[in-house]
Each structure stands twice: as C-alpha cells, then as structure tokens.
Design a protein around this motif. Structure first.
Motif, PDB file in Angstrom:
ATOM      1  N   TYR A  50       0.822  -1.207   0.000  1.00 15.79           N
ATOM      2  CA  TYR A  50       0.000   0.000   0.000  1.00 15.79           C
ATOM      3  C   TYR A  50       0.860   1.263   0.000  1.00 15.79           C
ATOM      4  CZ  TYR A  50      -3.626   3.276   1.456  1.00 15.79           C
ATOM      5  OH  TYR A  50      -4.484   4.330   1.529  1.00 15.79           O
ATOM      6  N   SER A  51       1.964   1.214   0.733  1.00 11.36           N
ATOM      7  CA  SER A  51       2.828   2.382   0.847  1.00 11.36           C
ATOM      8  C   SER A  51       4.246   1.922   1.171  1.00 11.36           C
ATOM      9  CB  SER A  51       2.310   3.291   1.972  1.00 11.36           C
ATOM     10  OG  SER A  51       3.210   4.337   2.257  1.00 11.36           O
ATOM     11  N   VAL A  52       5.222   2.654   0.700  1.00 11.95           N
ATOM     12  CA  VAL A  52       6.612   2.370   1.037  1.00 11.95           C
ATOM     13  C   VAL A  52       7.047   3.208   2.241  1.00 11.95           C
ATOM     14  CG1 VAL A  52       8.994   2.501   0.200  1.00 11.95           C
ATOM     15  CG2 VAL A  52       7.190   1.700  -1.314  1.00 11.95           C
ATOM     16  N   ASP A  53       6.482   4.412   2.375  1.00 10.12           N
ATOM     17  CA  ASP A  53       6.859   5.303   3.470  1.00 10.12           C
ATOM     18  C   ASP A  53       5.599   5.877   4.119  1.00 10.12           C
ATOM     19  OD1 ASP A  53       8.315   6.829   5.243  1.00 10.12           O
ATOM     20  OD2 ASP A  53       8.750   8.395   3.773  1.00 10.12           O
ATOM     21  N   PRO A  54       5.097   5.291   5.194  1.00  5.84           N
ATOM     22  CA  PRO A  54       5.677   4.147   5.907  1.00  5.84           C
ATOM     23  C   PRO A  54       5.329   2.840   5.199  1.00  5.84           C
ATOM     24  CG  PRO A  54       3.646   4.782   6.988  1.00  5.84           C
ATOM     25  CD  PRO A  54       3.872   5.774   5.869  1.00  5.84           C
ATOM     26  N   PRO A  55       6.145   1.801   5.389  1.00  7.66           N
ATOM     27  CA  PRO A  55       5.852   0.515   4.746  1.00  7.66           C
ATOM     28  C   PRO A  55       4.512  -0.012   5.251  1.00  7.66           C
ATOM     29  CG  PRO A  55       7.645   0.300   6.332  1.00  7.66           C
ATOM     30  CD  PRO A  55       7.325   1.750   6.234  1.00  7.66           C
ATOM     31  N   SER A  56       3.582  -0.235   4.317  1.00 12.12           N
ATOM     32  CA  SER A  56       2.224  -0.634   4.686  1.00 12.12           C
ATOM     33  C   SER A  56       1.655  -1.597   3.670  1.00 12.12           C
ATOM     34  CB  SER A  56       1.308   0.598   4.770  1.00 12.12           C
ATOM     35  OG  SER A  56       1.813   1.546   5.677  1.00 12.12           O
ATOM     36  N   VAL A  57       0.733  -2.434   4.147  1.00  8.53           N
ATOM     37  CA  VAL A  57      -0.003  -3.345   3.284  1.00  8.53           C
ATOM     38  C   VAL A  57      -1.492  -3.080   3.434  1.00  8.53           C
ATOM     39  CG1 VAL A  57       1.735  -5.178   3.269  1.00  8.53           C
ATOM     40  CG2 VAL A  57      -0.038  -5.171   5.032  1.00  8.53           C
ATOM     41  N   LEU A  58      -2.235  -3.473   2.418  1.00  7.02           N
ATOM     42  CA  LEU A  58      -3.687  -3.385   2.409  1.00  7.02           C
ATOM     43  C   LEU A  58      -4.206  -4.818   2.293  1.00  7.02           C
ATOM     44  CD1 LEU A  58      -5.868  -0.951   0.439  1.00  7.02           C
ATOM     45  CD2 LEU A  58      -6.254  -3.388   0.162  1.00  7.02           C
ATOM     46  N   VAL A  59      -5.100  -5.201   3.195  1.00  7.83           N
ATOM     47  CA  VAL A  59      -5.666  -6.542   3.233  1.00  7.83           C
ATOM     48  C   VAL A  59      -7.184  -6.414   3.219  1.00  7.83           C
ATOM     49  CG1 VAL A  59      -5.867  -8.666   4.586  1.00  7.83           C
ATOM     50  CG2 VAL A  59      -3.717  -7.408   4.580  1.00  7.83           C
ATOM     51  N   VAL A  60      -7.854  -7.265   2.450  1.00  2.62           N
ATOM     52  CA  VAL A  60      -9.297  -7.226   2.347  1.00  2.62           C
ATOM     53  C   VAL A  60      -9.881  -8.507   2.940  1.00  2.62           C
ATOM     54  CG1 VAL A  60     -11.236  -6.948   0.758  1.00  2.62           C
ATOM     55  CG2 VAL A  60      -9.054  -5.843   0.250  1.00  2.62           C
ATOM     56  N   VAL A  61     -10.852  -8.351   3.867  1.00  6.69           N
ATOM     57  CA  VAL A  61     -11.430  -9.483   4.599  1.00  6.69           C
ATOM     58  C   VAL A  61     -12.942  -9.502   4.388  1.00  6.69           C
ATOM     59  CG1 VAL A  61     -11.716 -10.535   6.876  1.00  6.69           C
ATOM     60  CG2 VAL A  61      -9.609  -9.289   6.329  1.00  6.69           C
ATOM     61  N   ASP A  62     -13.454 -10.649   3.971  1.00  7.77           N
ATOM     62  CA  ASP A  62     -14.891 -10.841   3.758  1.00  7.77           C
ATOM     63  C   ASP A  62     -15.642 -10.712   5.083  1.00  7.77           C
ATOM     64  OD1 ASP A  62     -17.488 -12.016   3.310  1.00  7.77           O
ATOM     65  OD2 ASP A  62     -16.656 -13.139   1.632  1.00  7.77           O
ATOM     66  N   ASP A 134     -19.248  -5.818   0.893  1.00  6.42           N
ATOM     67  CA  ASP A 134     -19.303  -6.980   1.785  1.00  6.42           C
ATOM     68  C   ASP A 134     -17.934  -7.335   2.361  1.00  6.42           C
ATOM     69  OD1 ASP A 134     -18.193  -7.872  -0.574  1.00  6.42           O
ATOM     70  OD2 ASP A 134     -19.609  -9.515  -0.884  1.00  6.42           O
ATOM     71  N   HIS A 135     -17.012  -6.379   2.371  1.00 10.64           N
ATOM     72  CA  HIS A 135     -15.666  -6.614   2.882  1.00 10.64           C
ATOM     73  C   HIS A 135     -15.191  -5.485   3.805  1.00 10.64           C
ATOM     74  CE1 HIS A 135     -15.622  -9.664  -0.208  1.00 10.64           C
ATOM     75  NE2 HIS A 135     -14.470 -10.105   0.259  1.00 10.64           N
ATOM     76  N   THR A 136     -14.208  -5.797   4.625  1.00 11.61           N
ATOM     77  CA  THR A 136     -13.517  -4.806   5.447  1.00 11.61           C
ATOM     78  C   THR A 136     -12.102  -4.667   4.904  1.00 11.61           C
ATOM     79  OG1 THR A 136     -14.803  -5.321   7.414  1.00 11.61           O
ATOM     80  CG2 THR A 136     -12.677  -4.256   7.768  1.00 11.61           C
ATOM     81  N   ILE A 137     -11.655  -3.450   4.758  1.00  7.93           N
ATOM     82  CA  ILE A 137     -10.307  -3.165   4.260  1.00  7.93           C
ATOM     83  C   ILE A 137      -9.459  -2.735   5.454  1.00  7.93           C
ATOM     84  CG2 ILE A 137      -8.942  -1.667   2.757  1.00  7.93           C
ATOM     85  CD1 ILE A 137     -11.686  -1.547   1.074  1.00  7.93           C
ATOM     86  N   LEU A 138      -8.357  -3.467   5.668  1.00 11.90           N
ATOM     87  CA  LEU A 138      -7.418  -3.164   6.743  1.00 11.90           C
ATOM     88  C   LEU A 138      -6.133  -2.624   6.130  1.00 11.90           C
ATOM     89  CD1 LEU A 138      -7.597  -6.470   8.801  1.00 11.90           C
ATOM     90  CD2 LEU A 138      -8.527  -4.281   9.497  1.00 11.90           C
ATOM     91  N   ILE A 139      -5.623  -1.573   6.703  1.00 11.05           N
ATOM     92  CA  ILE A 139      -4.309  -1.077   6.309  1.00 11.05           C
ATOM     93  C   ILE A 139      -3.412  -1.240   7.522  1.00 11.05           C
ATOM     94  CG2 ILE A 139      -2.946   0.902   5.551  1.00 11.05           C
ATOM     95  CD1 ILE A 139      -5.526   1.824   4.079  1.00 11.05           C
ATOM     96  N   GLY A 140      -2.302  -1.922   7.313  1.00  7.79           N
ATOM     97  CA  GLY A 140      -1.376  -2.177   8.403  1.00  7.79           C
ATOM     98  C   GLY A 140       0.008  -1.664   8.092  1.00  7.79           C
ATOM     99  N   GLU A 141       0.571  -0.951   9.048  1.00 10.05           N
ATOM    100  CA  GLU A 141       1.953  -0.497   8.918  1.00 10.05           C
ATOM    101  C   GLU A 141       2.868  -1.636   9.347  1.00 10.05           C
ATOM    102  OE1 GLU A 141       4.821   2.943  10.743  1.00 10.05           O
ATOM    103  OE2 GLU A 141       2.717   3.441  10.314  1.00 10.05           O
ATOM    104  N   VAL A 142       3.811  -1.989   8.497  1.00 12.25           N
ATOM    105  CA  VAL A 142       4.695  -3.124   8.740  1.00 12.25           C
ATOM    106  C   VAL A 142       5.748  -2.744   9.781  1.00 12.25           C
ATOM    107  CG1 VAL A 142       6.310  -4.754   7.690  1.00 12.25           C
ATOM    108  CG2 VAL A 142       4.288  -3.993   6.411  1.00 12.25           C
TER     109      VAL A 142
END
Length: 172
Positions: A50-62, A134-142
């Motif tokens: 999702y982002s390099v600064d800060p390092p982040s990922v985006l995860v999608v959960v049903d 029908d999903h939740t989007i989570l953004i997490g900083e690594v």
C-alpha cells in the motif's frame, strides 16, 4: 466480436467474479489473536503493498469470515505470503475448520500468531480500517519483516495449485 471474446448474460456479480478469478495473485494467511487468547487466521488473495513510506499493506477481509471480528478489534496482525510448497497450508486456512493451527508449525510473535514456514512474514500494526460492500479493508503499517527465498503459490481461476515455471505459469 472477436473469436476470443466471451460475452455472457450472467448477472453482473457473477460476471465480475469470473473476470476477477482470472487476475493472477499470490496467497497469504492473515493471523491475529482472538479476544480469548486463541490464534485465528484466514487465507486471502486480496492483499497488496500500500505504501513504502511508511511501509504498509492493504488486506481485504470478507464480512462472512470468522476472523473478521478479531481482525477488526486487534491492534496487530500478521501477513504470511505462502510459497509453492504450502498448498496444504493454503487449503487449511481457506477451510472452515475449527482449529486451523492444529497441524501447522507456529509460534507467538508478541500478540501475533506467526507461521514458521512462510517465506515472507510481515507483522503489522493496524493504522486504518473501513468497510466497503461486503468486505472490510485493513491497512497495516509493517513493523517487522522476514523474507526467505521461495517460489510463490499462485492463485488463478479459483485454484491455488499453480506454480511459476520459467517464463510462464502452469498448473500442476
């Protein structure tokens, strides 16, 4: 219309689902701790940087996932990108089994269940979350990264037994 086009009168949701099944993606197991202290995890194909600064990922959960509730109330979660040797792990975490961790080597990394054999492990702190459809989007900083070399497990056309080989992809 060309010979390679396939136009169907299927409902829009079914057509969309079929189209997205043809998008090649990697597979990851997302884990967290439940309120009672037990680990929970699920298999996802909707994950990206999702982002390099800060390092982040985006995860999608049903919303129908049993892990959605713990994930929407956690401070941290783990992302385990699976390698080609982990098809069994993928099937386990895609199932509705009661104890997905029973036959998997894992350990606690703080409050995050960490799968020992995953070639890529990211511990993440939740920084944003929102519902869409029908999903939740989570953004997490690594906050922690572990990387070991391995061929990826590839998801394509609703199957996760594809492997990268040379210049192409082939199903086993």
């Amino acid at each position: 219309m060309t010979a390679t086009e396939n136009v169907t009168a299927a409902p829009p949701a079914a057509t969309f689902t079929d189209a997205m099944s043809r998008l090649v993606s990697g597979l990851a197991v997302v884990t967290t701790r439940q309120s009672g202290g037990r680990p929970c995890g699920l298999l996802v194909s909707s994950i990206c940087s999702y982002s390099v600064d800060p390092p982040s990922v985006l995860v999608v959960v049903d919303h129908a996932s049993r892990c959605r509730e713990p994930l929407t109330h956690c401070a941290e979660f783990g992302v385990h990108v699976l390698g080609s040797a982990q098809e069994r792990t993928a099937r386990t975490f895609a199932s509705r089994g009661a104890d997905k961790f029973a036959d998997i080597a894992w350990e606690w990394d703080g409050a995050v269940p960490r799968l020992c054999a995953a070639p890529i492990y990211l511990r993440c702190t939740v920084t944003a979350m929102f519902d869409h459809g029908d999903h939740t989007i989570l953004i997490g900083e690594v906050t922690r990264t572990e990387v070991r070399e391995a061929e990826p497990l590839v998801f394509y056309r609703r199957l996760f037994d594809w492997r990268l080989r040379g210049n192409g992809v082939r199903q086993l």
